[in-house]
Design a protein around this motif. Structure first.
Motif, PDB file in Angstrom:
ATOM      1  N   ILE A   1      -7.110   2.002  -2.971  1.00  0.00           N
ATOM      2  CA  ILE A   1      -5.970   0.993  -2.665  1.00  0.00           C
ATOM      3  C   ILE A   1      -6.612  -0.341  -2.171  1.00  0.00           C
ATOM      4  O   ILE A   1      -5.440  -1.114  -2.272  1.00  0.00           O
ATOM      5  CB  ILE A   1      -5.633   2.372  -2.087  1.00  0.00           C
ATOM      6  N   THR A   2      -7.391   0.304  -1.184  1.00  0.00           N
ATOM      7  CA  THR A   2      -7.168  -1.172  -0.101  1.00  0.00           C
ATOM      8  C   THR A   2      -8.010  -2.757  -0.652  1.00  0.00           C
ATOM      9  O   THR A   2      -7.757  -3.762  -0.841  1.00  0.00           O
ATOM     10  CB  THR A   2      -8.994  -1.072   0.288  1.00  0.00           C
ATOM     11  N   LEU A   3      -9.016  -2.696  -2.421  1.00  0.00           N
ATOM     12  CA  LEU A   3      -9.354  -3.197  -3.108  1.00  0.00           C
ATOM     13  C   LEU A   3      -8.431  -3.221  -3.963  1.00  0.00           C
ATOM     14  O   LEU A   3      -7.757  -4.956  -4.125  1.00  0.00           O
ATOM     15  CB  LEU A   3     -10.522  -2.943  -4.583  1.00  0.00           C
TER      16      LEU A   3
ATOM     17  N   PRO B   1       0.825  -1.185   0.053  1.00  0.00           N
ATOM     18  CA  PRO B   1      -0.442   0.275  -0.520  1.00  0.00           C
ATOM     19  C   PRO B   1       0.972   1.151  -0.185  1.00  0.00           C
ATOM     20  O   PRO B   1       0.252   2.299  -0.459  1.00  0.00           O
ATOM     21  CB  PRO B   1      -0.934  -0.080   1.227  1.00  0.00           C
ATOM     22  N   ILE B   2       2.260   0.749   0.495  1.00  0.00           N
ATOM     23  CA  ILE B   2       2.809   2.523   0.990  1.00  0.00           C
ATOM     24  C   ILE B   2       3.250   3.077  -0.645  1.00  0.00           C
ATOM     25  O   ILE B   2       3.015   4.433  -1.131  1.00  0.00           O
ATOM     26  CB  ILE B   2       4.368   1.807   1.123  1.00  0.00           C
ATOM     27  N   VAL B   3       3.087   1.952  -1.980  1.00  0.00           N
ATOM     28  CA  VAL B   3       2.893   2.802  -3.072  1.00  0.00           C
ATOM     29  C   VAL B   3       2.783   3.118  -3.667  1.00  0.00           C
ATOM     30  O   VAL B   3       2.023   4.399  -4.593  1.00  0.00           O
ATOM     31  CB  VAL B   3       3.982   1.268  -4.176  1.00  0.00           C
TER      32      VAL B   3
ATOM     33  N   ALA C   1     -17.582  -3.483  -3.975  1.00  0.00           N
ATOM     34  CA  ALA C   1     -16.658  -4.382  -4.481  1.00  0.00           C
ATOM     35  C   ALA C   1     -16.343  -4.746  -3.092  1.00  0.00           C
ATOM     36  O   ALA C   1     -16.115  -5.276  -2.191  1.00  0.00           O
ATOM     37  CB  ALA C   1     -16.190  -4.168  -5.236  1.00  0.00           C
ATOM     38  N   ARG C   2     -16.132  -3.039  -2.081  1.00  0.00           N
ATOM     39  CA  ARG C   2     -15.557  -2.760  -0.523  1.00  0.00           C
ATOM     40  C   ARG C   2     -16.683  -3.517   0.455  1.00  0.00           C
ATOM     41  O   ARG C   2     -16.084  -4.517   1.536  1.00  0.00           O
ATOM     42  CB  ARG C   2     -15.424  -1.677  -0.262  1.00  0.00           C
TER      43      ARG C   2
END
Length: 517
Positions: free
Chosen positions: A448-450, A7-9, A511-512
């Motif tokens: 980002i989470t997905l 997730p940093i990217v 989706a989330r």
């Protein structure tokens, strides 16, 4: 493959995109230089209702003569003339204050529904014009009365004739140019024709690139219809607010219009009055955000734009970056205190930076767009909702357990907010803004989470849950409404951005929700 990327990217890319957006708006852009001989401004509309709580629609409002003197002192630095719209509420003091400074006044007579009030206003204005003949250069009997339908043409003609019979000051009537074209015989009852040319408010709004050309075209046309002198009674461009078709309010566009207009006025020898002297926050209630941002001065009586040199859309300096850095340091410090791994500390710092940048822009948006306590609660609540969803995504990025019930509720609230906003824009969106900045943060965070995770093994059974389908229905309706709003203004790219946001939400939120199942 994408789920293996840290997730940093993704966060770093999101932060860099936001930083670039803010930085780009702070870059100076070259504009037309106003020739010294085109200055100062010939005349500007003056209304003193820019302080908190001041509003001319409030019964028994009264303006302190000292404020009028201070205001005209500030305005004397940019113009030698002011136009007023009434002599009530203490504004009959304007000619006296202007005389002390050697300024001129185009004195306004407010004509409304009630004949008795109109007669009283007219008598007081005529008295002032006769008392200060060297200061009052014209008497404007009625402002857009025919446009608002508050008086008939014969009745308005009677007011004009009475004024001409009782004062030597030149008498005129002011309205949008289209209504002068509809009532050309009024010319015989005025000494000069006062037309309003506002490219932003046209039935077919004009892009900033063609705005001054449009004004010149209108002036050319009305010049063929009327034989008496023509005064552009109102012209200008708003610095903030909702885009209408191709007309986009912005600080840069306001400066561009004014500079190009002043040059054109000088070359073509136009007589004009600019709307307006000072921003009028109370007008936001009537016209949306845009109504409060037509001034050449802000509410602190400071110039909003220069007339020479390059100019940027924003002049925040380091404030947004310092706020972002401060939140990043606080978040990183908290992560270090919790003895998190280095990667998690970086994630916390990037999230803090993202929240700082977006929060800065969001709070500014809420301050400008909220017209009353109800809108403040709704828009502020939407911003806080987005912050909550960002924090919940952060838990996922740090490998902590999801707060599934809480996040499901917030997802549904966001879906409802998108539907309500899109419905308002489609049904009666003339004065409503597009809150892009309030929803881009949570949607970006959820993307980002997905990208990081996979659907749970129970996703198939979750598909049958009522809440998921209910959310999908809400978002389908929101997307349809957003398309309808955009189709009403095909040239409004902000409207199409909102449609894209609703389309993205239609995929991201369900989706989330399934990912949380």
């Amino acid at each position: 493959m994408l789920s293996r990327i840290s997730p940093i990217v993704w966060l770093a890319l999101f932060v860099m995109g936001t930083v670039f957006y803010v930085w780009r708006l702070q870059q100076p852009q070259a504009l037309v230089e106003v020739a010294p001989e085109a200055l100062p401004l010939q005349c500007v509309s003056y209304a003193p209702y820019y302080k908190p709580g001041m509003n001319p629609t409030i019964k028994d409002s009264f303006v302190d003569p000292l404020q009028i003197e201070q205001d005209l002192q500030a305005l004397s630095k940019v113009t030698r003339c002011v136009r007023t719209y009434s002599v009530g509420q203490g504004l009959d003091y304007v000619p006296k204050a202007a005389q002390k400074l050697g300024m001129k006044v185009i004195l306004g007579v407010w004509i409304g529904w009630v004949d008795a009030l109109n007669q009283s206003e007219l008598q007081l204005a005529v008295q002032q014009a006769n008392q200060y003949p060297d200061t009052v250069r014209g008497l404007v009997v009625g402002n857009e009365v025919l446009l608002r339908g508050e008086q008939s043409e014969p009745k308005l003609r009677g007011y004009l004739q009475w004024a001409k019979a009782n004062t030597k000051a030149p008498v005129t009537y002011a309205d949008v140019w289209e209504y002068w074209i509809k009532h050309p015989t009024l010319e015989q009852d005025v000494d000069f024709v006062t037309v309003h040319i506002l490219p932003y408010w046209e039935d077919k709004p004009v892009a900033i690139e063609q705005a001054v050309a449009h004004t010149a075209s209108v002036m050319g046309y009305v010049g063929t219809v009327f034989k008496k002198p023509i005064l552009i009674g109102e012209t200008g461009w708003p610095s903030q607010g909702r885009q209408r078709f191709w007309s986009k309010p912005s600080a840069l566009n306001q400066a561009r219009y004014m500079r190009e207009f002043l040059q054109a006025a000088h070359v073509n020898h136009w007589q004009y009055n600019v709307i307006e002297a000072v921003d009028q926050p109370w007008k936001r209630e009537l016209e949306g955000t845009v109504g409060g941002y037509w001034g050449v001065l802000d509410v602190d009586l400071q110039p909003k734009f220069p007339l020479q040199g390059a100019m940027a859309e924003r002049a925040d300096g380091l404030k947004p970056y310092l706020l972002a850095l401060g939140l990043a340091l606080v978040a990183a410090g908290w992560g270090r205190y919790q003895r998190y791994a280095a990667s998690h500390i970086i994630t916390l710092a990037l999230t803090g930076m993202l929240l700082g940048l977006h929060g800065y822009l969001q709070l500014e948006y809420v301050r400008q767009a909220a017209r009353h306590a109800g809108e403040l609660a709704m828009l502020g609540g939407l911003a806080v909702l987005g912050w909550g969803l960002l924090i919940l995504q952060l838990r996922q990025w740090l490998g902590l357990a999801a707060k599934a019930c809480v996040e499901q509720s917030l997802l549904q609230l966001l879906a409802v907010a998108l539907l309500i906003t899109s419905a308002g824009l489609a049904i009666n969106g003339r004065y409503l803004n597009f809150p892009l900045i309030l929803v881009s943060l949570p949607l970006g965070a959820m993307v980002i989470t997905l990208l990081m995770g996979r659907l749970s093994s129970g996703a198939q059974s979750a598909m049958r849950q009522t809440s998921v389908w209910w959310m999908a229905v809400l978002l389908v309706m929101a997307a349809n409404m957003s398309v309808a709003a955009a189709m009403l203004e095909p040239g409004n790219f902000i409207a199409w951005y909102w449609t894209a946001i609703c389309g993205l939400a239609l995929f991201v939120l369900p989706a989330r929700s399934l990912q949380l199942a």
